[in-house]
Motif scaffolding. Sequence first.
Motif, mmCIF file in Angstrom:
data_model
loop_
_atom_site.group_PDB
_atom_site.id
_atom_site.type_symbol
_atom_site.label_atom_id
_atom_site.label_comp_id
_atom_site.label_asym_id
_atom_site.label_seq_id
_atom_site.Cartn_x
_atom_site.Cartn_y
_atom_site.Cartn_z
ATOM 1 N N HIS A 33 8.398 -21.811 -20.374
ATOM 2 C CA HIS A 33 9.853 -21.924 -20.449
ATOM 3 C C HIS A 33 10.431 -21.639 -19.060
ATOM 4 O O HIS A 33 9.873 -20.838 -18.304
ATOM 5 C CB HIS A 33 10.401 -20.931 -21.480
ATOM 6 C CG HIS A 33 9.531 -20.819 -22.693
ATOM 7 N ND1 HIS A 33 9.370 -21.861 -23.593
ATOM 8 C CD2 HIS A 33 8.730 -19.807 -23.131
ATOM 9 C CE1 HIS A 33 8.530 -21.489 -24.541
ATOM 10 N NE2 HIS A 33 8.119 -20.254 -24.275
ATOM 11 N N TYR A 35 14.003 -20.913 -16.570
ATOM 12 C CA TYR A 35 15.380 -20.436 -16.513
ATOM 13 C C TYR A 35 15.955 -20.689 -15.123
ATOM 14 O O TYR A 35 15.247 -20.566 -14.119
ATOM 15 C CB TYR A 35 15.459 -18.933 -16.813
ATOM 16 C CG TYR A 35 14.890 -18.566 -18.145
ATOM 17 C CD1 TYR A 35 13.528 -18.341 -18.307
ATOM 18 C CD2 TYR A 35 15.701 -18.474 -19.285
ATOM 19 C CE1 TYR A 35 12.982 -18.027 -19.536
ATOM 20 C CE2 TYR A 35 15.166 -18.163 -20.522
ATOM 21 C CZ TYR A 35 13.809 -17.937 -20.632
ATOM 22 O OH TYR A 35 13.273 -17.640 -21.865
ATOM 23 N N GLN A 37 18.922 -19.291 -12.587
ATOM 24 C CA GLN A 37 19.839 -18.172 -12.377
ATOM 25 C C GLN A 37 20.605 -18.351 -11.076
ATOM 26 O O GLN A 37 20.021 -18.315 -9.996
ATOM 27 C CB GLN A 37 19.100 -16.834 -12.361
ATOM 28 C CG GLN A 37 20.037 -15.642 -12.282
ATOM 29 C CD GLN A 37 19.315 -14.304 -12.242
ATOM 30 O OE1 GLN A 37 18.218 -14.180 -11.701
ATOM 31 N NE2 GLN A 37 19.934 -13.279 -12.837
ATOM 32 N N PRO A 43 20.622 -15.530 -16.342
ATOM 33 C CA PRO A 43 19.767 -16.720 -16.423
ATOM 34 C C PRO A 43 20.195 -17.643 -17.557
ATOM 35 O O PRO A 43 20.763 -17.206 -18.558
ATOM 36 C CB PRO A 43 18.380 -16.122 -16.696
ATOM 37 C CG PRO A 43 18.448 -14.727 -16.178
ATOM 38 C CD PRO A 43 19.852 -14.288 -16.452
ATOM 39 N N LEU A 45 18.521 -20.864 -19.911
ATOM 40 C CA LEU A 45 17.320 -21.611 -20.287
ATOM 41 C C LEU A 45 17.548 -23.088 -19.993
ATOM 42 O O LEU A 45 18.501 -23.680 -20.499
ATOM 43 C CB LEU A 45 17.045 -21.406 -21.774
ATOM 44 C CG LEU A 45 15.799 -22.050 -22.368
ATOM 45 C CD1 LEU A 45 14.526 -21.399 -21.830
ATOM 46 C CD2 LEU A 45 15.832 -21.948 -23.896
ATOM 47 N N TYR A 48 12.330 -25.516 -22.392
ATOM 48 C CA TYR A 48 11.511 -24.658 -23.248
ATOM 49 C C TYR A 48 10.353 -25.459 -23.825
ATOM 50 O O TYR A 48 10.394 -26.696 -23.864
ATOM 51 C CB TYR A 48 12.348 -24.012 -24.364
ATOM 52 C CG TYR A 48 12.918 -24.974 -25.377
ATOM 53 C CD1 TYR A 48 14.106 -25.660 -25.124
ATOM 54 C CD2 TYR A 48 12.270 -25.201 -26.589
ATOM 55 C CE1 TYR A 48 14.635 -26.534 -26.055
ATOM 56 C CE2 TYR A 48 12.797 -26.079 -27.522
ATOM 57 C CZ TYR A 48 13.975 -26.744 -27.245
ATOM 58 O OH TYR A 48 14.488 -27.622 -28.163
ATOM 59 N N TYR A 86 12.996 -19.277 -12.758
ATOM 60 C CA TYR A 86 11.918 -18.436 -13.266
ATOM 61 C C TYR A 86 11.169 -19.157 -14.380
ATOM 62 O O TYR A 86 11.791 -19.719 -15.287
ATOM 63 C CB TYR A 86 12.481 -17.130 -13.829
ATOM 64 C CG TYR A 86 13.104 -16.217 -12.802
ATOM 65 C CD1 TYR A 86 14.455 -16.332 -12.476
ATOM 66 C CD2 TYR A 86 12.347 -15.248 -12.154
ATOM 67 C CE1 TYR A 86 15.031 -15.497 -11.532
ATOM 68 C CE2 TYR A 86 12.923 -14.403 -11.208
ATOM 69 C CZ TYR A 86 14.257 -14.544 -10.906
ATOM 70 O OH TYR A 86 14.824 -13.707 -9.960
ATOM 71 N N GLN A 88 8.395 -18.590 -17.580
ATOM 72 C CA GLN A 88 8.135 -17.503 -18.530
ATOM 73 C C GLN A 88 7.221 -18.011 -19.631
ATOM 74 O O GLN A 88 7.330 -19.168 -20.059
ATOM 75 C CB GLN A 88 9.455 -17.001 -19.114
ATOM 76 C CG GLN A 88 9.343 -15.905 -20.166
ATOM 77 C CD GLN A 88 9.654 -16.401 -21.551
ATOM 78 O OE1 GLN A 88 10.655 -17.064 -21.785
ATOM 79 N NE2 GLN A 88 8.799 -16.080 -22.514
#
Lengths: 108, 117
Positions: A33, A35, A37, A43, A45, A48, A86, A88
């Motif tokens: 996933h 993001y 920011q 952040p 999304l 995903y 980012y 994740q």
Amino acid sequence: SYVLTQPPSVSVAPGQTARITCGGNNIESKSVHWYQQKPGQAPVLVVYDDTDRPSGIPERFSGSNSGNTATLTISRVEAGDEADYYCQVWDSSSDLLVFGGGTKLTVL
Amino acid sequence: QVQLQESGPGLVKPSETLSLTCSVSGGSISSYYLSWIRQPPGKGLEWIGYIYYSGSTNYNPSLKSRVTISVDTSKNQFSLKLSSVTAADTAVYYCAASIVRYYFDYWGQGTLVTVSS
């Protein structure tokens, strides 16, 4: 614990394509996933489950995941895309959520 | 559209307990995974832990001994307590909510907590 590795920075000219990578051991076995920011903001999304986009996210944002590298691709980059990004994952073996260190995208 | 808002002291003394609350509006807290995430100034994101509306929890092992996350469904709120804080706990603290526990759909705006005497 599972480690995600991102390049600290990526630079791209407006209108070009930016690719931000996220490395991890056999990361293709996990859902990744992404993001965005922007400075002083929370952040957001943008991708995903490797490739899906939440409602309202432009089609210019896309994702892929293969081998040991997942990639966020931003097509036709705009000045407004300048931000930290980012990756994740959820590490199922430990039931932990892990972030990459983040990549600063600079639009030249 | 679910909205989240963090609240709590912006300054905490070393060795004391940091306490924050996240108020959820625009939807019931039930059926959501409710997380806390923090970001030290100029650094990346760190997941602290989550609670399901039913009360089950999961914490980052690096913080587990000091963290408690609780939920109050009657108030549509959930809370974070972090004990024995040091300057290293200075960060922007975000609350987040998601239908699945694998990622974070909705985020609060974040609140800066500084640990200093």
